[in-house]
Design an enzyme around this catalytic site. Structure first.
Site, PDB file in Angstrom:
ATOM      1  CE  LYS A 104       0.564 -11.653   0.436  1.00 49.85           C
ATOM      2  NZ  LYS A 104       0.818 -10.933  -0.721  1.00 49.85           N
ATOM      3  N   GLY A 165       0.390  -1.733  -3.090  1.00 44.57           N
ATOM      4  CA  GLY A 165       0.712  -0.845  -4.542  1.00 44.57           C
ATOM      5  C   GLY A 165       0.900   0.537  -3.962  1.00 44.57           C
ATOM      6  CB  ALA A 191       0.380  -4.421   1.432  1.00 46.72           C
ATOM      7  N   GLY A 192       2.257  -1.998   1.028  1.00 50.13           N
ATOM      8  CA  GLY A 192       2.490  -0.572   1.404  1.00 50.13           C
ATOM      9  C   GLY A 192       4.078   0.020   1.325  1.00 50.13           C
ATOM     10  CB  ALA A 213       5.157  -7.019  -4.590  1.00 51.10           C
ATOM     11  CB  SER A 214       4.587  -2.400  -5.947  1.00 49.64           C
ATOM     12  OG  SER A 214       3.445  -2.835  -6.116  1.00 49.64           O
TER      13      SER A 214
END
Lengths: 264, 67
Positions: A104, A165, A191-192, A213-214
């Site tokens: 990635k 994040g 992301a986001g 992820a986050s």
């Protein structure tokens, strides 16, 4: 079974590898390896990102063991790299460490927004593709850049919904849809994502997968959020296959007027 | 002075990458570890034979939660 079938026939295939789950989990930010393991199981994901950092001989537990026991493949990232040179070297080290050609690719251009540096990203992608890597670049939601990355030979593109994040969801859904139209390779929203509806929206916009992820790791209950993300990705995919009704300004009755009683 | 993961003096000139890793308690067959010296990958197959110079800058990297 067609689009959205939950039985596994509707696999996400990247670089010839089919995956039943369209959810990629980022391993950063989990409060413990046990919570990560439980969240991975709940997510149904088959692919999880890992970073490469200086080893800490005092660290307890092994991240690679946790992922192996979970039956999840590693997707190393180049998080933290700001130049093509550093990203390429990190990718080569990751290949050595984890015995995978998959990377990635992240090349960050700004410390506050963590937005990708498009020029360095293209350079790094070109070099890594030539070196035999399966490159999944983290990119902006720019359809032209996505096409350039496809032309170079990337295996997928991973456009951002909003900054890493931030949990701001998909700020420009029209661009995400344009990215999907612009390339033939898989599009994985990265992301986001802040909550399940963001993941469902990504799929409804035509994305082939979602990375989170986050949103999972930093949720108050990461395992419950992992379940929510799994269901949201499946729901969004099913909705695409089902075909939504067109939006219209005025009401359209769902109950026919025909046979309506007249009460004088 | 050799630098290992940014710290001066973590290794001795003339010793191999394998010897350094043994002192860091990294098993020779351990998965998930990679080594760079002076910005170049040292493949696992070369850990025994790669001898560190007096000015080597060594990075010993492993898996970390991220991304």
């Amino acid at each position: 079974m067609g689009v959205g079938s939950p039985d596994g026939a509707d696999a996400l295939t990247i670089a010839g590898r089919p995956m039943r789950s369209r959810l990629i989990v980022g391993t950063g930010g989990f409060p413990s390896l046990q919570v990560l393991a439980d969240a991975l199981a709940a997510s149904g994901s088959e692919l999880a990102t890992v970073a490469l950092r200086r080893i800490d001989p005092a660290a307890e537990g092994s991240l690679t063991d946790v992922l192996q026991q979970a039956g999840v493949s590693l997707l190393p990232n180049t998080a933290g790299c700001h130049t093509a040179r550093d990203a390429v070297l990190t990718a080569r080290l990751a290949r050595e460490a984890f015995d995978t050609d998959w990377i990635k690719l992240e090349v960050i251009g700004d410390q506050d927004t963590l937005l990708p540096d498009a020029a360095e990203l293209l350079l790094a992608a070109e070099e890594l593709v030539a070196d035999g890597f399966v490159v999944l670049p983290y990119t902006t939601d720019d359809p032209v850049l996505a096409r350039r990355l496809e032309d170079i030979g990337c295996a997928a593109v991973m456009p951002l919904g909003s900054p890493i994040g931030s949990g701001m969801g998909i700020r420009n859904p029209y661009n995400i849809a344009l990215v999907r139209e612009a390339v033939a390779i898989p599009v994985v929203l990265d992301a986001g994502v802040g909550t399940a509806s963001d993941a469902a929206l990504a799929m409804e916009l035509g994305c082939d997968g979602v990375m989170s992820a986050s949103a999972i790791a930093r949720a108050q209950d990461p395992v419950a959020m992992a379940t929510a993300m799994r269901l949201a990705v499946q729901s969004g995919r099913l909705a695409v296959g089902a075909g939504r009704i067109p939006r219209r300004t005025y009401a359209s009755p769902s109950t026919p007027d025909e046979g309506l009683a007249e009460f004088g | 002075m050799i630098r290992v993961n940014g710290q001066a003096g973590g290794a001795n000139a003339g010793e191999s990458v394998s010897a350094l890793l043994a002192r860091l308690r990294v098993a020779a067959d351990s998965r998930g570890v990679a080594v760079a010296v002076d910005g170049e990958v040292v493949p696992r197959s070369a850990w025994d034979s790669f001898i560190l110079s007096e000015t080597a800058s060594v990075e010993v990297l492993g898996a970390m939660q991220g991304g």
